[in-house]
Design a protein around this motif. Structure first.
Motif, PDB file in Angstrom:
ATOM      1  N   LEU A 128       0.836  -1.203   0.000  1.00 26.29           N
ATOM      2  CA  LEU A 128       0.000   0.000   0.000  1.00 26.29           C
ATOM      3  C   LEU A 128       0.868   1.249   0.000  1.00 26.29           C
ATOM      4  CD1 LEU A 128      -2.884   1.159   0.156  1.00 26.29           C
ATOM      5  CD2 LEU A 128      -2.654   1.109   2.659  1.00 26.29           C
ATOM      6  N   LYS A 129       1.947   1.240   0.783  1.00 30.51           N
ATOM      7  CA  LYS A 129       2.874   2.376   0.821  1.00 30.51           C
ATOM      8  C   LYS A 129       3.509   2.585  -0.549  1.00 30.51           C
ATOM      9  CE  LYS A 129       5.493   5.440   3.082  1.00 30.51           C
ATOM     10  NZ  LYS A 129       5.926   6.331   2.011  1.00 30.51           N
ATOM     11  N   GLN A 130       3.950   1.510  -1.184  1.00 31.23           N
ATOM     12  CA  GLN A 130       4.554   1.632  -2.510  1.00 31.23           C
ATOM     13  C   GLN A 130       3.544   2.166  -3.522  1.00 31.23           C
ATOM     14  OE1 GLN A 130       6.885  -1.795  -3.870  1.00 31.23           O
ATOM     15  NE2 GLN A 130       7.051  -2.508  -1.760  1.00 31.23           N
ATOM     16  N   HIS A 131       2.317   1.665  -3.459  1.00 31.27           N
ATOM     17  CA  HIS A 131       1.271   2.126  -4.379  1.00 31.27           C
ATOM     18  C   HIS A 131       1.012   3.614  -4.209  1.00 31.27           C
ATOM     19  CE1 HIS A 131      -2.519   2.282  -6.608  1.00 31.27           C
ATOM     20  NE2 HIS A 131      -3.058   2.843  -5.540  1.00 31.27           N
ATOM     21  N   CYS A 132       0.881   4.053  -2.971  1.00 31.27           N
ATOM     22  CA  CYS A 132       0.594   5.474  -2.718  1.00 31.27           C
ATOM     23  C   CYS A 132       1.775   6.355  -3.138  1.00 31.27           C
ATOM     24  CB  CYS A 132       0.247   5.685  -1.247  1.00 31.27           C
ATOM     25  SG  CYS A 132      -1.369   5.018  -0.785  1.00 31.27           S
ATOM     26  N   ASP A 133       2.990   5.878  -2.923  1.00 35.07           N
ATOM     27  CA  ASP A 133       4.164   6.633  -3.383  1.00 35.07           C
ATOM     28  C   ASP A 133       4.130   6.782  -4.910  1.00 35.07           C
ATOM     29  OD1 ASP A 133       5.094   6.883  -0.816  1.00 35.07           O
ATOM     30  OD2 ASP A 133       6.573   5.264  -0.972  1.00 35.07           O
ATOM     31  N   LEU A 169      -7.748  -9.261  -2.585  1.00 41.42           N
ATOM     32  CA  LEU A 169      -6.578  -8.397  -2.743  1.00 41.42           C
ATOM     33  C   LEU A 169      -5.472  -9.156  -3.451  1.00 41.42           C
ATOM     34  CD1 LEU A 169      -4.919  -5.825  -2.235  1.00 41.42           C
ATOM     35  CD2 LEU A 169      -4.282  -6.791  -0.009  1.00 41.42           C
ATOM     36  N   ASP A 170      -5.157  -8.694  -4.657  1.00 44.50           N
ATOM     37  CA  ASP A 170      -4.063  -9.243  -5.446  1.00 44.50           C
ATOM     38  C   ASP A 170      -2.983  -8.166  -5.534  1.00 44.50           C
ATOM     39  OD1 ASP A 170      -2.304 -10.135  -7.372  1.00 44.50           O
ATOM     40  OD2 ASP A 170      -3.848 -10.873  -8.732  1.00 44.50           O
ATOM     41  N   ILE A 171      -1.925  -8.313  -4.746  1.00 42.67           N
ATOM     42  CA  ILE A 171      -0.931  -7.240  -4.660  1.00 42.67           C
ATOM     43  C   ILE A 171      -0.114  -7.101  -5.935  1.00 42.67           C
ATOM     44  CG2 ILE A 171      -0.730  -7.382  -2.156  1.00 42.67           C
ATOM     45  CD1 ILE A 171       1.906  -8.933  -2.584  1.00 42.67           C
ATOM     46  N   SER A 172      -0.247  -8.055  -6.844  1.00 40.49           N
ATOM     47  CA  SER A 172       0.464  -7.939  -8.125  1.00 40.49           C
ATOM     48  C   SER A 172      -0.278  -7.030  -9.103  1.00 40.49           C
ATOM     49  CB  SER A 172       0.662  -9.325  -8.748  1.00 40.49           C
ATOM     50  OG  SER A 172      -0.583  -9.897  -9.135  1.00 40.49           O
ATOM     51  N   GLU A 218      -2.111  -3.347  -9.570  1.00 38.13           N
ATOM     52  CA  GLU A 218      -2.309  -2.010  -9.001  1.00 38.13           C
ATOM     53  C   GLU A 218      -3.796  -1.681  -8.867  1.00 38.13           C
ATOM     54  OE1 GLU A 218      -0.115   0.367  -7.868  1.00 38.13           O
ATOM     55  OE2 GLU A 218       1.440  -1.163  -8.031  1.00 38.13           O
ATOM     56  N   ASP A 219      -4.608  -2.148  -9.822  1.00 35.95           N
ATOM     57  CA  ASP A 219      -6.048  -1.876  -9.759  1.00 35.95           C
ATOM     58  C   ASP A 219      -6.683  -2.494  -8.522  1.00 35.95           C
ATOM     59  OD1 ASP A 219      -5.899  -0.457 -12.080  1.00 35.95           O
ATOM     60  OD2 ASP A 219      -6.723  -2.033 -13.375  1.00 35.95           O
ATOM     61  N   LEU A 236      -8.226   0.449  -1.528  1.00 33.84           N
ATOM     62  CA  LEU A 236      -8.018   1.764  -0.913  1.00 33.84           C
ATOM     63  C   LEU A 236      -9.249   2.645  -1.075  1.00 33.84           C
ATOM     64  CD1 LEU A 236      -6.068   3.600   0.584  1.00 33.84           C
ATOM     65  CD2 LEU A 236      -5.105   4.295  -1.621  1.00 33.84           C
ATOM     66  N   ALA A 237      -9.902   2.566  -2.229  1.00 32.31           N
ATOM     67  CA  ALA A 237     -11.112   3.358  -2.458  1.00 32.31           C
ATOM     68  C   ALA A 237     -12.230   2.952  -1.497  1.00 32.31           C
ATOM     69  CB  ALA A 237     -11.572   3.197  -3.905  1.00 32.31           C
ATOM     70  N   GLN A 238     -12.372   1.648  -1.251  1.00 34.31           N
ATOM     71  CA  GLN A 238     -13.387   1.166  -0.305  1.00 34.31           C
ATOM     72  C   GLN A 238     -13.117   1.684   1.100  1.00 34.31           C
ATOM     73  OE1 GLN A 238     -16.143  -0.669  -0.572  1.00 34.31           O
ATOM     74  NE2 GLN A 238     -16.074  -1.480  -2.641  1.00 34.31           N
TER      75      GLN A 238
END
Length: 270
Positions: free
Chosen positions: A22-27, A229-232, A234-235, A241-243
Motif C-alpha cells: 500500500l505504501k509503494q502504491h501510494c508513493d 486483494l491481489d498485490i500484483s 495495481e487496480d 483503498l477506495a473502499q
C-alpha cells in the motif's frame, strides 16, 4: 480531520505485506501515507515506520525480564501500550497534522481484538483525538477456499467487528498466490443454502441444524463480505483503498478546486 487504518487479522495473513505494498502504491500515485508498526515481536519489515512500538516495549525484553512465553508476553506488551496511550502514543501522534493518513500494522494474536480491551481502548483514543478509523481485517485467501474454513474466518471477522465498533473492511489476501482464483467466487457473496449444504456434507444428520444456524448467521450479518486483494495488480490495491477511503470519508471535506473559465479560454477567444 486525520485518518487511520487499523490492519488486523491472524498471524501470517499478509498484514505487513499489505502495508508495504500500500505504501509503494501510494508513493507511485503521489499520495502520502505513513505506516506505524504496533507489533512488539516484529523483527524486520520493508516499509519505513513512522511510529514503532519497539521504541516503547519489545516482546524479547518482556519474555526475558518477566519470564513469560510468547503469547503471554505479547498480551503484556499490548496492555503496556494501553497504559501508555496518553504518554507515549499521544506524543507520537502530535507529529501528524490535518488530513494525515496513518496505517497501523498490528500484531496477529486474535485474542487482542476479541478478548481484551487493548484495541477498543486504542480505537477510542484515536477517535477522541479526532481521527477517523477503519479496521482492515486480513484473512489468507488460501485458508478460505472451503466452507468450514470460510465460516470460521467470517465468524472471527464478525467478532472483531462487534468488538471494535468502527467501519470495517475485510480482505482476502494472497489472491495472487492462488492457482485458480475463480474458486473464491462463491465465497465473495455466499449463498447460505449452498454454504449450509457444504458444511453438512460428510457430517452426521444431527449437525444439520447447527450448520443451518452458522450459515444463517453469516447471511444475517451481511456486512461480513470480503474484498479480494491481489498485490500484483495495481487496480486491486486501488479498489481496496477506495473502499477504505469511502468508509472513513477520506477527502470528502476537501475544497473543490474551480478554475476561472475566462482564464481557460484566453483573452483572444470569444
Amino acid at each position: 480531520m486525520r485518518y487511520a487504518q487499523l490492519v488486523i487479522g491472524p498471524a501470517g495473513s499478509g498484514k505487513s505485506t499489505y502495508c508495504d505494498n500500500l505504501k509503494q502504491h501510494c508513493d507511485t500515485v503521489g499520495r502520502t501515507i505513513h505506516i506505524a508498526n504496533l507489533d512488539p515481536a516484529a523483527e524486520t519489515f520493508h516499509y519505513p515506520a513512522a511510529i514503532d512500538i519497539r521504541d516503547l516495549v519489545t516482546l524479547e525484553d518482556v519474555m526475558e525480564e518477566l519470564e513469560l512465553g510468547p503469547n503471554g508476553g505479547l498480551v503484556y506488551c499490548m496492555e503496556y501500550l494501553e497504559e501508555s496511550l496518553d504518554e507515549w502514543l499521544g506524543d507520537e501522534l502530535e507529529a501528524f497534522g490535518e488530513d494525515d493518513y496513518v496505517v497501523f500494522d498490528c500484531p496477529g494474536q486474535i485474542e487482542l481484538y476479541t478478548n481484551t480491551s487493548v484495541f477498543r481502548s486504542f480505537v477510542r483514543f484515536l477517535q477522541a483525538a479526532g481521527w477517523q478509523v477503519c479496521a482492515v481485517y486480513c484473512v489468507d485467501s488460501q485458508f478460505m477456499t472451503d466452507a468450514p474454513k470460510f465460516v470460521a474466518g467470517s465468524l472471527q471477522a464478525l467478532s472483531t467487528m462487534v468488538s471494535l465498533e468502527v467501519p470495517h473492511v475485510n480482505l482476502l489476501t494472497k489472491v495472487d498466490l492462488l492457482p485458480d482464483k475463480s474458486q473464491l467466487d462463491e465465497y465473495l457473496i455466499p449463498d447460505p443454502v449452498v454454504l449450509s449444504g457444504a458444511l453438512t456434507a460428510g457430517m452426521p444428520p444431527r449437525f444439520r441444524r447447527l450448520s443451518d444456524q452458522l450459515a444463517g448467521l453469516v447471511d444475517q450479518y451481511s456486512m461480513v463480505s470480503f474484498l479480494p486483494l491481489d498485490i500484483s495488480q495495481e487496480d486491486s490495491l486501488q479498489d481496496v483503498l477506495a473502499q477504505i477511503d469511502n468508509a472513513i470519508q477520506y477527502g470528502e471535506d476537501a475544497d473543490v478546486k474551480v478554475q476561472d473559465f475566462d482564464e481557460m479560454r484566453g483573452d483572444g477567444d470569444l
